[in-house]
Design a protein around this motif. Structure first.
Motif, PDB file in Angstrom:
ATOM      1  N   PHE A  37     -13.723 -39.639-135.562  1.00 10.47           N
ATOM      2  CA  PHE A  37     -12.356 -39.417-136.008  1.00 10.47           C
ATOM      3  C   PHE A  37     -12.301 -39.654-137.517  1.00 10.47           C
ATOM      4  N   ASN A  38     -11.703 -38.694-138.227  1.00 12.17           N
ATOM      5  CA  ASN A  38     -11.601 -38.756-139.684  1.00 12.17           C
ATOM      6  C   ASN A  38     -12.960 -39.063-140.317  1.00 12.17           C
ATOM      7  N   PRO A  39     -14.012 -38.312-139.988  1.00 12.01           N
ATOM      8  CA  PRO A  39     -15.379 -38.686-140.375  1.00 12.01           C
ATOM      9  C   PRO A  39     -15.628 -38.744-141.871  1.00 12.01           C
ATOM     10  N   GLY A  40     -14.904 -37.912-142.652  1.00 13.52           N
ATOM     11  CA  GLY A  40     -15.145 -37.882-144.083  1.00 13.52           C
ATOM     12  C   GLY A  40     -14.413 -38.939-144.869  1.00 13.52           C
ATOM     13  N   PHE A  41     -13.389 -39.539-144.270  1.00 10.68           N
ATOM     14  CA  PHE A  41     -12.587 -40.500-145.024  1.00 10.68           C
ATOM     15  C   PHE A  41     -12.427 -41.826-144.288  1.00 10.68           C
ATOM     16  N   ARG A 125     -15.064 -31.492-147.400  1.00 18.87           N
ATOM     17  CA  ARG A 125     -15.401 -30.261-146.677  1.00 18.87           C
ATOM     18  C   ARG A 125     -16.286 -30.530-145.463  1.00 18.87           C
ATOM     19  N   TRP A 126     -16.318 -31.770-144.994  1.00 18.71           N
ATOM     20  CA  TRP A 126     -17.225 -32.106-143.908  1.00 18.71           C
ATOM     21  C   TRP A 126     -16.849 -31.397-142.611  1.00 18.71           C
ATOM     22  N   ASN A 127     -17.873 -30.821-141.959  1.00 14.35           N
ATOM     23  CA  ASN A 127     -17.702 -30.160-140.668  1.00 14.35           C
ATOM     24  C   ASN A 127     -18.948 -30.444-139.842  1.00 14.35           C
ATOM     25  N   PRO A 131     -23.927 -25.398-139.879  1.00 12.36           N
ATOM     26  CA  PRO A 131     -25.389 -25.304-139.719  1.00 12.36           C
ATOM     27  C   PRO A 131     -26.162 -25.747-140.956  1.00 12.36           C
ATOM     28  N   ASN A 132     -25.475 -25.874-142.086  1.00 11.89           N
ATOM     29  CA  ASN A 132     -26.147 -26.286-143.320  1.00 11.89           C
ATOM     30  C   ASN A 132     -26.078 -27.786-143.573  1.00 11.89           C
ATOM     31  N   ASN A 133     -25.575 -28.542-142.605  1.00 10.52           N
ATOM     32  CA  ASN A 133     -25.552 -29.992-142.776  1.00 10.52           C
ATOM     33  C   ASN A 133     -26.969 -30.532-142.965  1.00 10.52           C
ATOM     34  N   PRO A 134     -27.131 -31.596-143.739  1.00  9.77           N
ATOM     35  CA  PRO A 134     -28.472 -32.150-143.962  1.00  9.77           C
ATOM     36  C   PRO A 134     -29.103 -32.661-142.672  1.00  9.77           C
ATOM     37  N   GLU A 135     -30.412 -32.587-142.622  1.00 12.93           N
ATOM     38  CA  GLU A 135     -31.169 -33.199-141.540  1.00 12.93           C
ATOM     39  C   GLU A 135     -31.744 -34.519-142.029  1.00 12.93           C
ATOM     40  N   VAL A 136     -31.775 -35.503-141.143  1.00  8.03           N
ATOM     41  CA  VAL A 136     -32.356 -36.800-141.474  1.00  8.03           C
ATOM     42  C   VAL A 136     -33.866 -36.721-141.295  1.00  8.03           C
ATOM     43  N   GLY A 137     -34.614 -37.141-142.303  1.00 11.44           N
ATOM     44  CA  GLY A 137     -36.065 -37.031-142.271  1.00 11.44           C
ATOM     45  C   GLY A 137     -36.729 -38.080-141.398  1.00 11.44           C
ATOM     46  N   SER A 138     -38.030 -37.930-141.220  1.00 16.10           N
ATOM     47  CA  SER A 138     -38.798 -38.853-140.379  1.00 16.10           C
ATOM     48  C   SER A 138     -39.315 -40.059-141.157  1.00 16.10           C
TER      49      SER A 138
END
Length: 274
Positions: A37-41, A125-127, A131-138
């Motif tokens: 809920f309200n992830p960006g703020f 602009r968080w959604n 599909p272009n959201n960053p991926e967390v590395g290993s």
């Protein structure tokens, strides 16, 4: 005696000049969870895993059993076009009260700081489904320490970063990513162990009390012993002058002695930023 005093003063001056410190809160941080809920703020970021994995092995976006926090920093004031040596780096977050986990659980399932595939996100602009959201590395840059653990008040969680692992990422952020550096916070901690409350909750940059994540990096231009911003003959002479001693500033790799390894570091970076 006078020569010794002058030499000591020169060493202190070199030490102060050579090291630089960056310290700041993120420019953006988000709670990466499909039911956030309200992830960006939100003022509180939440992180958990499934007990075995910290990052969802089934895909780039975290499924229900996983929750991440993403943060990015603008490395303002650090010029591009140079190679830097990281002397130390740490992220500090502040856990809310009360923690939903014991000290032992925090030690067994630490909060991890990992690289991001990009810094292509903002709070406004968080959604989650982009599909272009960053991926967390290993790769794991660092894990949390429970040295300040308490249950009666919020407490700071330090995450020391492995200097050698983090250094190339830091340089890439400055020289290849317009000065933006992203970090993903993840953990194997399974919330089910305490009735759904066992997970990391720490303040975001939107906390009214200013308790958001803080990144601190102590760095210098690689091979630059005297701190003039250029690796040149002067630095080479300073290493040679202190060869075989334990002079901390000329000991570029921090192994306790000024030797061939430090000399090679100056030679390898010769002309850096000049």
């Amino acid at each position: 005696m006078r020569v010794a005093v002058i030499t000591a003063s020169l060493s202190l001056c070199i030490s102060v000049l050579a090291q630089q410190v960056y310290q700041a809160q993120p420019t953006d941080d988000v709670w990466y969870y499909d039911q956030a809920f309200n992830p960006g703020f939100t003022a509180i970021l939440r992180v958990w895993g499934n007990g075995q994995y910290a990052v969802d092995p089934t895909g780039a976006r975290p499924a229900l059993n996983f929750s991440y926090a993403l943060a990015k920093w603008r490395l303002d004031g650090i010029p591009a076009g140079r190679q830097y040596q990281v002397l130390s780096a740490q992220i500090t977050v502040v856990q809310t009260q009360p923690p939903g986990y014991t000290r032992e659980e925090g030690e067994q399932f630490p909060l991890e700081a990992r690289p991001l595939s990009s810094t292509n996100f903002t709070e406004t602009r968080w959604n989650f489904n982009d599909p272009n959201n960053p991926e967390v590395g290993s790769e794991i840059f660092g894990t949390s320490r429970m040295t300040n653990y308490r249950t009666d008040a919020p407490f700071a969680i330090p995450i020391p970063l492995e200097r050698e692992l983090f250094e190339s990422y830091f340089n890439a952020a400055i020289n290849q990513n317009n000065g933006e550096l992203g970090i993903g916070f993840v953990s194997r901690l399974d919330p089910g162990g305490q009735g759904g409350t066992r997970f990391y909750r720490f303040y975001s940059r939107n906390d009214a009390g200013g308790r958001g994540p803080v990144l601190q990096i102590v760095y210098r231009v690689a091979g630059d012993v005297n701190g003039d911003g250029c690796t040149n003959d002067t630095d080479l002479l300073l290493v040679l002058f202190n060869f075989g001693t334990n002079n901390a500033q000329a000991d570029l790799n921090g192994d306790g002695v000024v030797n061939d390894a430090d000399l090679l570091q100056v030679l390898f970076n010769f002309g850096n930023s000049c």
